[in-house]
Design a protein around this motif. Structure first.
Motif: not given
Length: 91
Positions: A9-15, A17-31, A76-83
């Motif tokens: 939900l936190f990254l929904a506004g900045v994600l 690209g493709s489904h695979t790319t979004r899933q990778r970003h979510l997985r990495q953000a959770k890590i 990390l750039r996506l996280l910074a963008q969202r913040l």
């Protein structure tokens, strides 16, 4: 009752690209979130500072390949963008 922070939900506004790319970003953000929570005791990204993300990049990914580090920098750039933070990260 505390519910766990919803990174999707936190990254929904900045994600994008493709489904695979979004899933990778979510997985990495959770890590990233789990590692920062374990080391710094900050589970909520709104409480993070640049030093937390830099620590993750420099110390937790120091043994990883350059390609892996590159993909984490993108997350990390996506996280910074969202913040809405003017932080930059590089390899």
């Amino acid at each position: 009752m505390n519910r766990p922070f919803d990174m999707e939900l936190f990254l929904a506004g900045v994600l994008s690209g493709s489904h695979t790319t979004r899933q990778r970003h979510l997985r990495q953000a959770k890590i990233v979130q789990a590692e920062i929570a374990k080391h710094w005791l900050r589970e909520n990204p709104w409480t993070w500072k640049r030093k937390h993300l830099t620590w993750f990049l420099e110390y937790r990914l120091s043994e990883r390949s350059e390609v892996t580090r590159y993909y984490y920098v993108l997350t990390l750039r996506l996280l910074a963008q969202r913040l809405e933070a003017p932080w930059t990260f590089s390899l």
